[in-house]
Motif scaffolding. Sequence first.
Motif, PDB file in Angstrom:
ATOM      1  N   GLU A  13      54.632 -28.127  -7.039  1.00 43.26           N
ATOM      2  CA  GLU A  13      53.967 -28.077  -8.349  1.00 43.26           C
ATOM      3  C   GLU A  13      54.982 -28.047  -9.495  1.00 43.26           C
ATOM      4  OE1 GLU A  13      50.927 -28.762  -8.828  1.00 43.26           O
ATOM      5  OE2 GLU A  13      50.273 -28.587  -6.756  1.00 43.26           O
ATOM      6  N   LEU A  14      56.076 -27.309  -9.310  1.00 42.30           N
ATOM      7  CA  LEU A  14      57.119 -27.287 -10.346  1.00 42.30           C
ATOM      8  C   LEU A  14      57.728 -28.669 -10.527  1.00 42.30           C
ATOM      9  CD1 LEU A  14      58.871 -23.893  -9.491  1.00 42.30           C
ATOM     10  CD2 LEU A  14      57.532 -24.404 -11.540  1.00 42.30           C
ATOM     11  N   THR A  15      57.959 -29.362  -9.420  1.00 39.36           N
ATOM     12  CA  THR A  15      58.520 -30.712  -9.471  1.00 39.36           C
ATOM     13  C   THR A  15      57.552 -31.662 -10.167  1.00 39.36           C
ATOM     14  OG1 THR A  15      59.768 -30.298  -7.452  1.00 39.36           O
ATOM     15  CG2 THR A  15      59.460 -32.603  -8.078  1.00 39.36           C
ATOM     16  N   LYS A  16      56.264 -31.584  -9.820  1.00 38.90           N
ATOM     17  CA  LYS A  16      55.251 -32.448 -10.447  1.00 38.90           C
ATOM     18  C   LYS A  16      55.206 -32.259 -11.963  1.00 38.90           C
ATOM     19  CE  LYS A  16      51.942 -32.710  -6.622  1.00 38.90           C
ATOM     20  NZ  LYS A  16      50.621 -32.233  -6.168  1.00 38.90           N
ATOM     21  N   LEU A  17      55.411 -31.013 -12.396  1.00 33.81           N
ATOM     22  CA  LEU A  17      55.372 -30.721 -13.825  1.00 33.81           C
ATOM     23  C   LEU A  17      56.715 -30.967 -14.513  1.00 33.81           C
ATOM     24  CD1 LEU A  17      53.226 -27.464 -13.769  1.00 33.81           C
ATOM     25  CD2 LEU A  17      52.549 -29.683 -14.696  1.00 33.81           C
ATOM     26  N   GLY A  18      57.713 -31.419 -13.746  1.00 31.86           N
ATOM     27  CA  GLY A  18      59.034 -31.690 -14.319  1.00 31.86           C
ATOM     28  C   GLY A  18      59.764 -30.431 -14.748  1.00 31.86           C
ATOM     29  N   GLN A  28      58.619 -14.992  -5.955  1.00 35.33           N
ATOM     30  CA  GLN A  28      59.201 -15.273  -7.266  1.00 35.33           C
ATOM     31  C   GLN A  28      59.678 -16.709  -7.380  1.00 35.33           C
ATOM     32  OE1 GLN A  28      62.629 -12.795  -7.814  1.00 35.33           O
ATOM     33  NE2 GLN A  28      63.859 -13.916  -6.368  1.00 35.33           N
ATOM     34  N   ALA A  29      59.709 -17.162  -8.615  1.00 37.24           N
ATOM     35  CA  ALA A  29      60.260 -18.485  -8.911  1.00 37.24           C
ATOM     36  C   ALA A  29      60.982 -18.393 -10.244  1.00 37.24           C
ATOM     37  CB  ALA A  29      59.144 -19.517  -8.983  1.00 37.24           C
ATOM     38  N   GLU A  30      62.182 -18.955 -10.293  1.00 40.65           N
ATOM     39  CA  GLU A  30      62.946 -18.971 -11.531  1.00 40.65           C
ATOM     40  C   GLU A  30      63.095 -20.411 -11.981  1.00 40.65           C
ATOM     41  OE1 GLU A  30      66.642 -16.856 -11.196  1.00 40.65           O
ATOM     42  OE2 GLU A  30      65.660 -15.139 -10.243  1.00 40.65           O
ATOM     43  N   VAL A  31      62.695 -20.645 -13.232  1.00 42.29           N
ATOM     44  CA  VAL A  31      62.728 -21.982 -13.794  1.00 42.29           C
ATOM     45  C   VAL A  31      63.841 -22.037 -14.824  1.00 42.29           C
ATOM     46  CG1 VAL A  31      61.389 -23.682 -15.085  1.00 42.29           C
ATOM     47  CG2 VAL A  31      60.255 -22.209 -13.434  1.00 42.29           C
ATOM     48  N   GLU A  32      64.550 -23.167 -14.842  1.00 41.38           N
ATOM     49  CA  GLU A  32      65.618 -23.351 -15.833  1.00 41.38           C
ATOM     50  C   GLU A  32      64.997 -23.552 -17.212  1.00 41.38           C
ATOM     51  OE1 GLU A  32      68.053 -26.632 -14.619  1.00 41.38           O
ATOM     52  OE2 GLU A  32      68.712 -25.631 -12.791  1.00 41.38           O
ATOM     53  N   GLN A  39      52.695 -26.136 -20.322  1.00 44.62           N
ATOM     54  CA  GLN A  39      53.242 -26.198 -18.961  1.00 44.62           C
ATOM     55  C   GLN A  39      52.829 -24.965 -18.162  1.00 44.62           C
ATOM     56  OE1 GLN A  39      57.362 -26.647 -20.181  1.00 44.62           O
ATOM     57  NE2 GLN A  39      57.458 -28.675 -19.211  1.00 44.62           N
ATOM     58  N   HIS A  40      52.860 -23.812 -18.813  1.00 44.05           N
ATOM     59  CA  HIS A  40      52.476 -22.551 -18.187  1.00 44.05           C
ATOM     60  C   HIS A  40      51.030 -22.628 -17.693  1.00 44.05           C
ATOM     61  CE1 HIS A  40      51.434 -18.230 -17.964  1.00 44.05           C
ATOM     62  NE2 HIS A  40      52.711 -18.078 -17.660  1.00 44.05           N
TER      63      HIS A  40
END
Length: 179
Positions: A13-18, A28-32, A39-40
């Motif tokens: 899902e993170l990849t799909k949303l770029g 947990q997930a950490e996004v740059e 997006q949230h």
Amino acid sequence: MVCIRCKMVVKDELTKLGLPYTVVDLGQAEVEGSISAEQHDKLRMALLKSGLELMDDKKSVLIEKIKSVIIELVHYSEEPLTINFSDYLSQKLHHDYTYLANLFSEVQGITIEKFIISHKIERVKELLVYDELSLTEIADMMHYSSVAHLSTQFKKVTGLTPSHFKKLKEKRRSMLEDI
């Protein structure tokens, strides 16, 4: 997130949303960089469709981290702990164990110890169903002091002895998310 499949869903899902991520781990997930409100919301909706929840509340996040540490330790680690679990959890989550235990009990309605025991018993059930290890090997693997201790705890939780459970041949296992 409490399973490997959950991690895969979140990464996808993170990849799909770029949204480039640095870490996607259990709980947990950490996004740059920063995430826009749009997006949230998209991430929240995408995760909900997969049966996952995006948590922003710090206490809820901490509860999920506690669960993740326990699940990782019980279900995916075969290394014995060299320190008390309470010290391990405190070091891992950078909080006093008393605070963690009180918060967990207050929110979950169960103690950390009972949560650990329920997961250990689920893992024991899994190993019994696989029928590849003896009860002695399972007791050692799950870090019980003896087969008697494992059997007593197993019967207290399930109402059955491990041998009787094994004879039933039914897969009486619960999903990790349901424990």
